[in-house]
Design an enzyme around this catalytic site. Sequence first.
Site, short mmCIF file in Angstrom:
data_model
loop_
_atom_site.label_atom_id
_atom_site.label_comp_id
_atom_site.label_asym_id
_atom_site.label_seq_id
_atom_site.Cartn_x
_atom_site.Cartn_y
_atom_site.Cartn_z
N GLU A 76 17.13 -11.52 3.63
CA GLU A 76 19.06 -10.92 3.98
C GLU A 76 19.87 -11.92 3.59
O GLU A 76 21.04 -11.13 3.62
CB GLU A 76 18.69 -10.90 5.52
N GLU A 101 -11.73 -18.20 -7.95
CA GLU A 101 -12.24 -17.83 -9.43
C GLU A 101 -14.16 -18.09 -9.87
O GLU A 101 -14.17 -17.31 -10.81
CB GLU A 101 -11.25 -18.43 -10.52
#
Length: 337
Positions: free
Chosen positions: A46, A264
């Site tokens: 913002e 992984e």
Amino acid sequence: MGVALALGERTRGRTCPNPNVGCVVVRAGVVVGRGATQPGGRPHAEAMALAQAGERARGATVYTTLEPCAHVSTRGPACADLLIAAGVARVVIALGDPDPRTDRIGAARLRDAGIAVTIGTRAAEATRSMAGFLTRQRLGRPFVTLKLATSLDGCIALADGTSRWITGPQARAHAHLERSRHDAILVGRGTWEVDEPSLDVRLPGLEDRSPMRVILSSHPSSSLSRREREGASEARKGEGERDALWITAPNDIATLPADHLLIEGGAATAAAFLHADLVDRLLLYRAPILIGGGKHAIGAIGLADLGTAHGRWRLHDARQLGTDRCEVYERSPCSPA
């Protein structure tokens, strides 16, 4: 809101400990400000969007993927206060912030200032985008993706361990893109020492998005790889390729400074996290090859009843990457977390 979501996605894996929020300021149908939470968590989305909009933010509508923060921090002002000071007319929010310092407080502060507030626009997409932050808030650990690259018969390597390459270049490039969207990447000690993977991002323009490396080992007595034990050159060591954090059990991921964790390898590590019920997302790359008698992708996960295996995963995405198939499965909402 679609633009705000896309902006937030660009910084996923870079904003920990803050969420990867996207924000757009619109005035008279024209986008006058765009922002995303910056690496390290500040400035917030913002603040970035309002700074770009300047005076054009007055009377504008703001679209933000998460409820604007309401707490004062030494790192920056509260976004709810910035929006009020900017004189915006309306704020459209995808998702409420579960942080107790902001939860419903940010929206209430905006309403008290006379700003119209709408919450819930494209909430499901925002939930998926900020899954790391939300999982950390709810469960105190990162959001975990388990990546597997297999043959059609579920193998990750030949019997002798040869695994390069099972999948083609398009699938490997996609896997590197996935790496760039995670804070940390984890492999087991065996994979680390035998394969000596770099675990970095090797896509042009995204090299600086390589995640921190984490090694799972029940006995992390040394962080030295085989190459180093055999005497690698000082120049090679100087590249910092072996720096990594070590953990001794899957539950230790709660201590990592990460909201998005990618696992992984190898098969024992994948099994350990599945057995501990710590996997939130499955990323499967399947090559159109048969190996037969090779190394399987996953070890035993403690499954005693086949019936309990059903209903735990639901398909979210499937696509063709060259000759390979990529499928993404998410934990079913009805499954335990």
